[in-house]
Scaffold this active site. Sequence first.
Site, PDB file in Angstrom:
ATOM      1  N   GLU A 398       0.821  -1.208   0.000  1.00  0.00           N
ATOM      2  CA  GLU A 398       0.000   0.000   0.000  1.00  0.00           C
ATOM      3  C   GLU A 398       0.857   1.260   0.000  1.00  0.00           C
ATOM      4  OE1 GLU A 398      -0.485  -2.694   1.795  1.00  0.00           O
ATOM      5  OE2 GLU A 398      -2.460  -3.383   1.171  1.00  0.00           O
ATOM      6  N   GLN A 420      -7.827  -2.815  -0.921  1.00  0.00           N
ATOM      7  CA  GLN A 420      -8.662  -4.015  -1.054  1.00  0.00           C
ATOM      8  C   GLN A 420      -9.757  -3.991   0.030  1.00  0.00           C
ATOM      9  OE1 GLN A 420      -6.777  -8.059  -1.233  1.00  0.00           O
ATOM     10  NE2 GLN A 420      -7.528  -7.743  -3.309  1.00  0.00           N
ATOM     11  N   PHE A 421      -9.364  -3.591   1.210  1.00  0.00           N
ATOM     12  CA  PHE A 421     -10.292  -3.265   2.298  1.00  0.00           C
ATOM     13  C   PHE A 421      -9.751  -1.995   2.945  1.00  0.00           C
ATOM     14  CE2 PHE A 421     -11.260  -7.634   1.590  1.00  0.00           C
ATOM     15  CZ  PHE A 421     -12.586  -7.817   2.005  1.00  0.00           C
ATOM     16  N   ALA A 422     -10.657  -1.138   3.395  1.00  0.00           N
ATOM     17  CA  ALA A 422     -10.204   0.132   3.991  1.00  0.00           C
ATOM     18  C   ALA A 422      -9.224  -0.120   5.135  1.00  0.00           C
ATOM     19  CB  ALA A 422     -11.407   0.920   4.491  1.00  0.00           C
ATOM     20  N   ASP A 423      -9.385  -1.249   5.820  1.00  0.00           N
ATOM     21  CA  ASP A 423      -8.516  -1.580   6.957  1.00  0.00           C
ATOM     22  C   ASP A 423      -7.030  -1.544   6.574  1.00  0.00           C
ATOM     23  OD1 ASP A 423     -10.709  -3.278   8.903  1.00  0.00           O
ATOM     24  OD2 ASP A 423     -11.117  -3.142   6.754  1.00  0.00           O
ATOM     25  N   PHE A 424      -6.716  -1.960   5.337  1.00  0.00           N
ATOM     26  CA  PHE A 424      -5.306  -2.106   4.961  1.00  0.00           C
ATOM     27  C   PHE A 424      -4.627  -0.772   4.674  1.00  0.00           C
ATOM     28  CE2 PHE A 424      -7.126  -6.287   3.377  1.00  0.00           C
ATOM     29  CZ  PHE A 424      -6.923  -6.879   4.615  1.00  0.00           C
ATOM     30  N   HIS A 465     -11.397  -6.526   8.815  1.00  0.00           N
ATOM     31  CA  HIS A 465     -12.036  -6.322   7.511  1.00  0.00           C
ATOM     32  C   HIS A 465     -13.327  -5.531   7.632  1.00  0.00           C
ATOM     33  CE1 HIS A 465      -9.319  -9.570   6.296  1.00  0.00           C
ATOM     34  NE2 HIS A 465      -9.551  -9.237   5.040  1.00  0.00           N
TER      35      HIS A 465
END
Length: 658
Positions: A398, A420-424, A465
């Site tokens: 990222e 891919q997911f906001a978490d990352f 996630h």
Amino acid sequence: MKFQPKGLSKKQLLLLYEELIIPRLIEEKMLILLRQGKISKWFSGIGQEAISVGAANALQDDEYILPMHRNLGIFTSRKIPLNRLFAQFQGKLSGFTKGRDRSFHFGSTDHGIVGMISHLGAQMGVADGIALAQKLDDRKKVTLVFTGDGGTSEGDFHEAVNVAAVWELPVIFLVEHNGYGLSTPSSQQFVFKNFVEKGPGYGIAAEKIDGNNILSVYTCIKKWAQKIRKDPKPVLIEAMTFRMRGHEEASGTKYVPKSLMEEWAKKDPIENYESFLLKEGILNDTLKLETKERVQKEIEEAIEIAFAEDIPESNTETELTDLYFPASHQEIRPQTDKSSKKRFVDAISDGLKQSLERNKGLVFMGQDIAEYGGAFKISEGYLEEFGKERIRNTPICESAIIGAGLGLSIMGRKSVIEMQFADFVSCGFNQIVNNLAKTHYRWGQKADVVIRMPTGAGVNAGPFHSQSNEAWFFHTPGLKIVYPSNPRDAKGLLTASIEDPNPVLFFEHKKLYRSISDTIPDDFYTLEIGKAAIVREGEDVSIITYGYGVHWAQELANKSSHSIEIIDLRSLMPWDKSMVEQTVRKTGKVLILHEDTLTGGIGGEISAWISENCFEYLDGPVVRVGSLDTPIPFSTKLEENFLPNGRLEEKLEQLIDF
Ligand SMILES: Cc1ncc(C[n+]2csc(CCOP(=O)(O)OP(=O)(O)O)c2C)c(N)n1
């Protein structure tokens, strides 16, 4: 030290000599000024000048260089006017940052320089983006980025080198191996002996050179630049050198063995080159003296100009205005009345696709977004339509990719990056809050990047996630945050975010992707960022919310006997203060609802603003309802209890009864 002029004329050799002594003479002067308290912190590059000067001179003038804190020679070789450079050191207006940042922390596209931020490593991803733009435009240019040997321990080094290798980007990664990172010797930084050993690990070429020999640096960089302009690929150059002074002037060199200092003093890049030129009869004592005196005079004159300039006054309005690249919103309306039913996910896909059609330079990057179509299938079919240069699958990194987004922007290209997911996004956090957010304020360069953030809970996806992390960014000046709750807004606000030349975090609630749909225009259109919407008119109480909260509020309003007004903020930064004031005036009672955890959530800020600015219209306390202050649990019942919806009605009744 052996000097091999390899076809360089006497004139060129003398030019390199002059270029080499400029940073040294400036530094000698700066060290005096530092002692007199006339400049702030100083990071010395004494003893390392041959690397900057050799590299800058080996490249074409319009090829980008990303220097670090010991690379004064880059700025002087690129002919930054010295008075402006010194004004920059002193925080004056004729510097490059309007007094907002210090020393080498600035860029100048006129000089092909993108300066560092303090955070080591971040510059390397940016270099990838610049090189990518050069490659996409087939300009046949290289990009050179510096790092110290210590800075390579950062993950950013690995990410950026790997991305450059996978994408075959023409980047020269120039490692200044100077033995120490602050007080830490290289032996405590890494266990390999030399960086050349790393090249094969990344599948790229690497070469080790004597960084104190200007001709070795010059010829090596020139050779690789020529090669990779034609055949784009990254290369790792390890320039052996030594840091002859403290990390910065206040910190001293007590921890450096005296023998090492003595050994490297003999390898001084200037003394050795000077002796070579004198021995060869290219330089003589008169010319040497003349050159030094001339340079010294130029330095003195430039210092005088910079010192004569006043310290800038601060103007709050200018400070706030300069946060963003000027973007006057012009709403684009759909050209026809044609419309179709679209799910939230389709609306996003439609908006992104039409933006790719409209902005030919726009690059879309993310993990698995090409052949696979993305984790949520937003970009299915894009690859066939726009090609692999613009629809770029990225390695799982990222930070480098967000940095590359800034690099693309510096080169005039827009980019959209899918988390891919906001978490990352936490793995790219530094690039967002320190690079994207601050670049325009610091040196006027836009960061034209949209980061798409599939966010939110209610899908049994557990703590990593399902997070709501918009508040992480809300606190950082310089970013815009958009968070739609329905398909029409999702399309129109995504296109507006892409049109906007500023960094935008675009939140997409995953649970809405396939659960709601609406009939929306087929044509391209934009909606204004920063404007809230009244979703439902009411008289008794206002619920101010966004994202999935809008749907919870509607569910409640549908079954409630009270007349509830619902405001959908739609944009969280900037947020619509006037609409908030309007609803407070109307109902006198406000409940702020968000899916994010309560403490430190955006509701706190809105609540504080209402208390401060709308107190006289309130008939009760401003109530906040958010998720529990815990990580998001996985199992259904736990997740339900975590989310605010179960507590909403009770809280609303309490407020109404107040
Ligand atoms: C991410 C980050 N961590 C820590 C620091 C503090 N810091 C600034 S320079 C430095 C040492 C850098 O060493 P190196 O990369 O070898 O460059 P050198 O100073 O030797 O030229 C450190 C630890 C920083 N600026 N950024």
